[in-house]
Design a protein around this motif. Structure first.
Motif, PDB file in Angstrom:
ATOM      1  N   GLY A 115     119.044 -18.727  -6.081  1.00  0.00           N
ATOM      2  CA  GLY A 115     119.088 -20.184  -6.067  1.00  0.00           C
ATOM      3  C   GLY A 115     117.788 -20.812  -6.487  1.00  0.00           C
ATOM      4  N   VAL A 116     116.658 -20.229  -6.038  1.00  0.00           N
ATOM      5  CA  VAL A 116     115.344 -20.789  -6.375  1.00  0.00           C
ATOM      6  C   VAL A 116     115.135 -20.829  -7.882  1.00  0.00           C
ATOM      7  N   VAL A 117     115.483 -19.751  -8.556  1.00  0.00           N
ATOM      8  CA  VAL A 117     115.301 -19.698 -10.015  1.00  0.00           C
ATOM      9  C   VAL A 117     116.207 -20.720 -10.701  1.00  0.00           C
ATOM     10  N   LEU A 118     117.480 -20.777 -10.312  1.00  0.00           N
ATOM     11  CA  LEU A 118     118.408 -21.715 -10.943  1.00  0.00           C
ATOM     12  C   LEU A 118     118.013 -23.158 -10.645  1.00  0.00           C
ATOM     13  N   TRP A 119     117.658 -23.442  -9.396  1.00  0.00           N
ATOM     14  CA  TRP A 119     117.262 -24.814  -9.045  1.00  0.00           C
ATOM     15  C   TRP A 119     115.955 -25.212  -9.715  1.00  0.00           C
ATOM     16  N   GLY A 120     114.999 -24.270  -9.745  1.00  0.00           N
ATOM     17  CA  GLY A 120     113.708 -24.597 -10.351  1.00  0.00           C
ATOM     18  C   GLY A 120     113.819 -24.863 -11.835  1.00  0.00           C
ATOM     19  N   LEU A 121     114.544 -23.994 -12.553  1.00  0.00           N
ATOM     20  CA  LEU A 121     114.678 -24.177 -14.000  1.00  0.00           C
ATOM     21  C   LEU A 121     115.473 -25.433 -14.329  1.00  0.00           C
ATOM     22  N   SER A 122     116.564 -25.668 -13.596  1.00  0.00           N
ATOM     23  CA  SER A 122     117.356 -26.873 -13.867  1.00  0.00           C
ATOM     24  C   SER A 122     116.611 -28.126 -13.429  1.00  0.00           C
ATOM     25  N   GLY A 123     115.853 -28.035 -12.325  1.00  0.00           N
ATOM     26  CA  GLY A 123     115.063 -29.187 -11.891  1.00  0.00           C
ATOM     27  C   GLY A 123     113.998 -29.561 -12.902  1.00  0.00           C
ATOM     28  N   ALA A 124     113.443 -28.552 -13.587  1.00  0.00           N
ATOM     29  CA  ALA A 124     112.431 -28.826 -14.615  1.00  0.00           C
ATOM     30  C   ALA A 124     113.032 -29.547 -15.818  1.00  0.00           C
TER      31      ALA A 124
END
Length: 496
Positions: free
Chosen positions: A19-28
Motif C-alpha cells: 500500500g505504501v508504494v502504491l499510495w506514495g507513487l499515486s500521491g506524487a
C-alpha cells in the motif's frame, strides 16, 4: 517482548509496503494532475439579459403543451432566443418554449449544452465530434461529480478534450482530456484500489488493513528508534542501508502516521456520507397554480422550492441589485476557486411582485423541506462563495447558503433546492484531512506545498523499499555471523 515487537515491525512493514508504494507513487501524481488539467476559458456562466415584460402567459402555454406539473422551470437563452426551460418531473425530457410566442423549440437542450460548452472551453469554431446526454455515471464521468443529468461534448481535438455541462444551472461540471483521464485512472488504481470498486466492502477492508498495518509498523519503528538510540552509531557503522533507514525513520514515520490515520478516517466517514440519501427540497407544482411572471430584465430567473409553496428567484440586470460587471465577476471567480456572490430577489408565485432579497429565509425553508427539521430551529444564512475545509470541492456546487442547525450545518443552493448536511464528525474529518493529508495550509503556497508533498511521498516509498531490502537481507546477515551475547541482542533488534 522486544523480539516480538521487532518481528511485528518487520512483517507489518513488509505487508503494508504494498500500500505504501502504491499510495506514495499515486500521491506524487497530485501536482501533475493539477497541471495537466485543461483550463476553462470562462469561470462564470454566460449572463444573457432577458426581458420578461412582454412574455406570453406562462400558465396558458404550458397547459396547451400538456405540462400538468412542474419539477423545474427557469429562463434560458437558446441560440440567442429567450425561452422557458421546463422539466415536468425528474427523469423526463427537458422541454423549451419560446418566451415571446410560446412555441416549442426542438432539440433546444442539446443546442444550449453545446453553447455552454463552447463558452466555458473557449472553442467557438472548433468542430464537435459528439454531444451526448448522460443520466448515469461512467468511467469517465465519475460519481464524485455528483450532478446528473449532464451533457458530454467531445471536441475534435487530438487531446480528446471533452466538457460536461449542466443545462439546468448553466454550469461547467467537469473538463478533461485523454491525458488527464489516463493519469486520473492511474491515481485511482494506486490510491483507491479501483479494480476492487465492484466489491466495496472488500475494497474498504483491504485498504483499512493496509492502513492499520502501516500505522502499527510506524509506531513500533518510532519506539525502537527511541529505545535503541544510544548505540545506533556503533551498531550501524557497517550497515549503510540500515543507517539511512534509521535516519529517515522518525520524520517520515510521523508523516506516515498522519497520512495513514487521516486516510483511514476519510475512508470510513466518506463511506457513511456516500450512503446518505441526497437531500433536495422538492418542487412539484401544478401548472394551474402559476400566476403572473415577474416583469423586468433578468440575467437569471427560476421557479424554486420555498417551503409550502414555490416562489420566483431572480437576478436583476438593472437597478441596485444588478449583477456585477463581467470584468469584476471574472476577477472574483478566478481568485482562489471562488465565485461571485449573487444579488438574488424573491418574487411572489401568484402575482409576480417583488417580495424581498432575503434569500436566507428561502434557504431556511429549503433546508426544512429537504430534511424535515423545524424551520424555527434554523439560524445563520450566509453566502459561501468558495470551497473550504468543511464545505469542500467534492460537493461541487457554488455559491451556497450556510444554515446552522442544532447539531449540523446545512449548505443550500437556492436555485436548485439541493442541500448538503455536514455534522461535527464530517467537519472534523474534513479539516484533519485538509491539514494532515492533502496539506491545504495556504492557497498562496499551494504550488510549493504540492511539490513538497510529492517529494515526501516518494521518499516514504524509498523508506519502505529500503525496509523490504533489510527484511530480505537479514537472514543472510545472521547466517554469516557468529553472534556473541551482545551481538545476539543486536541481531534481534531493528535497524533503527
Amino acid at each position: 517482548m522486544k523480539a516480538a515487537l521487532w518481528s511485528a515491525h518487520r512483517w507489518l512493514g513488509l505487508i503494508s509496503c504494498v500500500g505504501v508504494v502504491l499510495w506514495g507513487l499515486s500521491g506524487a501524481l497530485h501536482p501533475v494532475l493539477s497541471r495537466v488539467q485543461p483550463r476553462a476559458a470562462a469561470m462564470q456562466p454566460p449572463q444573457p439579459i432577458i426581458d420578461t415584460t412582454n412574455a406570453a402567459p406562462l400558465a396558458t402555454l404550458l397547459a396547451a403543451a400538456k405540462v400538468e406539473r412542474i419539477g423545474a422551470l427557469s429562463l434560458a437563452d437558446v441560440a440567442g432566443r429567450a425561452a422557458w426551460r421546463v422539466d415536468a418531473r425528474a427523469g423526463t425530457s427537458t422541454r423549451y418554449f419560446a418566451l415571446d410566442d410560446g412555441s416549442e423549440l426542438a432539440d433546444a437542450d442539446r443546442t444550449r449544452a453545446l453553447a455552454l460548452a463552447r463558452h466555458y472551453v473557449g472553442r467557438a469554431d472548433t468542430p464537435v465530434l459528439a454531444v451526448t446526454q448522460l443520466r448515469r455515471f461512467d468511467d469517465d464521468y465519475r460519481p464524485g461529480n455528483r450532478i446528473l443529468p449532464v451533457w458530454r461534448i467531445d471536441f475534435a481535438e487530438a487531446s480528446g478534450l471533452r466538457a460536461y455541462v449542466d443545462t439546468e444551472q448553466g454550469r461547467l461540471v467537469s473538463l478533461t482530456d485523454d491525458r488527464r483521464a489516463r493519469l486520473s485512472r492511474l491515481f485511482r488504481i494506486g490510491h483507491n484500489f479501483e479494480p476492487l470498486a465492484g466489491w466495496p466492502w472488500l475494497q474498504r477492508t483491504l485498504l483499512s488493513l493496509l492502513l492499520v498495518f502501516a500505522t502499527l509498523s510506524a509506531l513500533i519503528g518510532l519506539w525502537f528508534w527511541w529505545a535503541l538510540r544510544h548505540n545506533a552509531p556503533r551498531r550501524l557503522a557497517r550497515r549503510p542501508l540500515a543507517r539511512w533507514h534509521r535516519r529517515l525513520a522518525w520524520p517520515l514515520a510521523l508523516v506516515m502516521l498522519a497520512f495513514s490515520l487521516t486516510g483511514l478516517l476519510h475512508l470510513w466517514v466518506g463511506a457513511v456520507q456516500d450512503e446518505m440519501p441526497a437531500l433536495q427540497a422538492p418542487l412539484n407544482l401544478p401548472t394551474r397554480m402559476l400566476g403572473a411572471v415577474p416583469a423586468g430584465r433578468f440575467t437569471r430567473l427560476a421557479l424554486v422550492p420555498g417551503g409550502d409553496t414555490a416562489q420566483w428567484l431572480g437576478q436583476a440586470a438593472d437597478g441596485p441589485h444588478a449583477v456585477k460587471t463581467k470584468a469584476a465577476a471574472t476577477r472574483h471567480a478566478t481568485h482562489g476557486g471562488s465565485v461571485t456572490a449573487p444579488h438574488l430577489l424573491r418574487f411572489a408565485l401568484d402575482s409576480g411582485l417583488l417580495l424581498d432579497h432575503r434569500v436566507d429565509m428561502l434557504a431556511f425553508a429549503q433546508v426544512a423541506a429537504a430534511t424535515g427539521i423545524t424551520e424555527t430551529t434554523l439560524r445563520g444564512g450566509t453566502w459561501v462563495t468558495r470551497f473550504d475545509d468543511e464545505y469542500g470541492f467534492r460537493f461541487k456546487r457554488l455559491p451556497v447558503i450556510r444554515v446552522l442547525g442544532e447539531d449540523a450545518r446545512f449548505y443550500a443552493e437556492p436555485m436548485s433546492g439541493v442541500v448538503v448536511r455536514v455534522n461535527d464528525t464530517d467537519a472534523l474529518e474534513s479539516r484533519l484531512f485538509a491539514l494532515a493529508h492533502t496539506w491545504r495550509w495556504s492557497p498562496a503556497w499551494k504550488e510549493v506545498i504540492d511539490w513538497a508533498k510529492a517529494g515526501v511521498s516518494l521518499v516514504i516509498v524509498a523508506l519502505g523499499l529500503v525496509g523490504v531490502l533489510l527484511f530480505l537481507r537479514l537472514p543472510r546477515l545472521r547466517r554469516h555471523s557468529r553472534p556473541t551475547p551482545s551481538r545476539t541482542a543486536i541481531a534481534g533488534s531493528p535497524a533503527v
